[in-house]
Scaffold this motif. Structure first.
Motif, PDB file in Angstrom:
ATOM      1  N   LEU A  55       0.830  -1.205   0.000  1.00  0.00           N
ATOM      2  CA  LEU A  55       0.000   0.000   0.000  1.00  0.00           C
ATOM      3  C   LEU A  55       0.865   1.255   0.000  1.00  0.00           C
ATOM      4  CD1 LEU A  55      -2.497  -1.065   2.822  1.00  0.00           C
ATOM      5  CD2 LEU A  55      -2.925  -1.154   0.361  1.00  0.00           C
ATOM      6  N   ASP A  59      -2.748   5.195   0.973  1.00  0.00           N
ATOM      7  CA  ASP A  59      -3.603   4.025   1.197  1.00  0.00           C
ATOM      8  C   ASP A  59      -3.576   3.630   2.668  1.00  0.00           C
ATOM      9  OD1 ASP A  59      -4.043   3.901  -1.562  1.00  0.00           O
ATOM     10  OD2 ASP A  59      -2.761   2.141  -1.864  1.00  0.00           O
ATOM     11  N   LEU A  87      -8.246   1.216  -5.108  1.00  0.00           N
ATOM     12  CA  LEU A  87      -7.837   1.109  -3.707  1.00  0.00           C
ATOM     13  C   LEU A  87      -8.368  -0.191  -3.106  1.00  0.00           C
ATOM     14  CD1 LEU A  87      -6.640   1.937  -1.023  1.00  0.00           C
ATOM     15  CD2 LEU A  87      -8.590   3.484  -0.689  1.00  0.00           C
TER      16      LEU A  87
END
Length: 103
Positions: A55, A59, A87
């Motif tokens: 990530l 994120d 995402l």
């Protein structure tokens, strides 16, 4: 002298690239703060290492909020935007990796 300047420049560059303390280990802190019995220091550290690979910092900031408000994750999952879909895909990948590595 040139070697000293090169080393100093490299050190400064690495420091500039490192996340600020408030940004580092967001997932780990959220994991440890959760009331889950499986949220041990070792497991939360492992999950953070996986998050660092899977990530982005942005994120991680978003996902860390989901520990205290899981409904936000559900809202993102139901969203119809390509950004939210991307995402969610990264989050699912992260979850699968963390489960495989950290259990």
């Amino acid at each position: 002298m040139k070697q000293f300047l090169l080393i100093a420049f490299c050190a400064a560059s690495l420091t500039a690239m490192a996340p600020a303390p408030s940004e580092a280990a967001q997932i780990k802190r959220a994991c440890l703060a959760s009331d889950r019995s499986a949220a041990t220091r070792a497991r939360c550290s492992c999950i953070q290492r996986v998050a660092d690979q899977a990530l982005t910092r942005g994120d991680q900031k978003t996902v860390a909020k989901w520990f205290t408000d899981p409904h936000q994750a559900q809202e993102l999952k139901m969203s119809q935007t390509s950004r939210d879909d991307a995402l969610w895909d990264r989050y699912k990948n992260f979850g699968q990796m963390a489960q495989a590595i950290c259990n």
